[in-house]
Design a protein around this motif. Structure first.
Motif, mmCIF file in Angstrom:
data_model
loop_
_atom_site.group_PDB
_atom_site.id
_atom_site.type_symbol
_atom_site.label_atom_id
_atom_site.label_comp_id
_atom_site.label_asym_id
_atom_site.label_seq_id
_atom_site.Cartn_x
_atom_site.Cartn_y
_atom_site.Cartn_z
ATOM 1 N N GLU A 73 0.837 -1.208 0.000
ATOM 2 C CA GLU A 73 0.000 0.000 0.000
ATOM 3 C C GLU A 73 0.869 1.254 0.000
ATOM 4 O OE1 GLU A 73 -3.197 0.002 -0.400
ATOM 5 O OE2 GLU A 73 -3.893 -1.970 0.258
ATOM 6 N N GLU A 103 -4.304 5.268 -0.156
ATOM 7 C CA GLU A 103 -3.340 4.166 -0.062
ATOM 8 C C GLU A 103 -2.520 4.279 1.236
ATOM 9 O OE1 GLU A 103 -4.217 2.057 -1.960
ATOM 10 O OE2 GLU A 103 -4.528 2.742 -4.012
ATOM 11 N N HIS A 106 -4.671 2.913 3.852
ATOM 12 C CA HIS A 106 -4.714 1.436 3.825
ATOM 13 C C HIS A 106 -3.491 0.862 4.548
ATOM 14 C CE1 HIS A 106 -7.307 1.581 -0.105
ATOM 15 N NE2 HIS A 106 -7.880 2.146 0.934
ATOM 16 N N GLU A 186 -11.030 0.796 -2.638
ATOM 17 C CA GLU A 186 -10.441 0.257 -3.863
ATOM 18 C C GLU A 186 -11.426 0.306 -5.027
ATOM 19 O OE1 GLU A 186 -7.428 -0.048 -4.189
ATOM 20 O OE2 GLU A 186 -6.553 -0.632 -2.286
HETATM 21 FE FE LIG Z 1 -5.024 0.284 -1.415
#
Ligand SMILES: [Fe+2]
Ligand SMILES: [Fe+2]
Length: 346
Positions: A73, A103, A106, A186
């Protein structure tokens, strides 16, 4: 119900601290009971939670997988961040910034999930920076044109979703719950990539060619994201038995190909595989052979951007040291003054 009861007994034993683990016969019996309870809970699709007893190998597998996922990520932020300053419009820039920030988020959820297994973020980052843990090889390819941002969203985030939706039902609770939120974000990433490529595909001949070129370069690496074929995948069988994984690499790869073919048609773009065709009998698309030599080579560190990605990551970590120090000092000050709760998030 017997299953749940057995599981509860083992949980209670573990939490009461009766598990001395000093090698006595009682400890051996306890461990066997815990193991039976763990197996029964997994078989009954119950969630394993941080304070539950779990086999050491289950814990180690999860830490390895979650760490690799977290590293992917945050390293994955780099190829796209490369285009933030050059996005063709304010709208595109805002979308891309939001995506790259997602990201980072994440990564944060996943490092936190790994922490519930007793492995701290410092240790995991150190393993990443010293090459002892990996991230997805896909991020070792360069983003050569603006269309690559679209191809990454459509194909790379698309492959990630195909992989990750089943992980929402993973047997380890904190990982499964993190995946629910990640998968929602996502799907936004995948849609923005698709929409970006559609705009280019319907644009000037040069824009169409740029979109096609990006898809040509990203298609095969995104198929490799599902990992080696089932018969060569080292950890697959055990992970499936533990219900960490729910489907094999090849099953997920096939699912992804079947999803992408009609989407490529709607985009007016061609997937670069002359062997790609619908197989009436299997009710799936057949596709051409994957160049696994390239996969293993990039994994070993010989991809176009391995060196650049890890150097940049180390530099970002070093340059961010003062932020971590300030955040810890702030947290310490607040806990000392009794302001307490929630300071970790400050
Ligand atoms: Fe991601
Ligand atoms: Fe994403």
């Amino acid at each position: 119900m017997a299953t749940a009861a057995t599981h509860q007994t083992a949980r209670t034993l573990a939490q009461d601290g009766q598990d001395g683990q000093d090698g006595t016969q009682a400890d051996v019996d306890d461990t066997a009971a815990y193991e039976r309870a763990f197996d029964a809970a997994v078989a009954a699709d119950e969630r394993v939670e941080p304070r539950d007893w779990m086999p050491d190998a289950y814990r180690a597998t999860l830490v390895r997988q979650i760490a690799q996922h977290a590293h992917s990520e945050i390293i994955g932020m780099q190829p796209e961040a490369n285009w933030i300053t050059r996005a063709p419009s304010l709208r595109r820039k805002a979308i891309l910034m939001a995506k790259v920030q997602d990201e980072a988020g994440h990564g944060l959820y996943l490092y936190s999930a790994a922490e519930t297994l007793g492995t701290g973020r410092e240790e995991l980052l150190d393993k990443l920076h010293t090459g002892r843990q990996k991230y997805s090889s896909i991020f070792n390819y360069p983003t050569l044109t603006w269309a690559d941002v679209g191809a990454i969203g459509w194909l790379v985030d698309g492959a990630a979703i195909t992989n990750q939706v089943p992980l929402c039902r993973c047997s380890y609770g904190p990982y499964a719950r993190a995946m629910v939120r990640i998968c929602k974000e996502e799907s936004f990433h995948q849609r923005q990539g698709y929409e970006l490529l559609l705009a280019l595909s319907r644009g000037t001949p040069e824009q169409h060619a740029m979109a096609q070129d990006a898809v040509d370069r990203w298609w095969w690496p995104s198929l490799m994201m599902f990992g080696p074929p089932d018969d060569e995948s080292a950890h697959s069988a055990q992970s499936m038995a533990w219900k960490i994984k729910r489907h094999s690499n090849d099953e997920l790869r096939q699912r992804f190909v079947d999803i992408c073919v009609p989407q490529a048609e709607s985009l007016g773009l061609t997937l670069p595989d002359p062997d790609l065709r619908w197989n009436e009998e299997r009710e799936h698309h057949d596709f051409g052979p994957i160049d696994w030599t390239e996969f293993w080579d990039v994994l070993k560190g010989n991809g176009p951007c391995n060196e650049q990605r890890i150097t940049q990551r180390r530099r970002a970590h070093d340059e961010g040291a003062w932020v971590r120090e300030a955040a810890s000092a702030y947290a310490a000050k607040h806990s000392a003054s009794g302001a307490g709760r929630g300071v970790e998030q400050a």
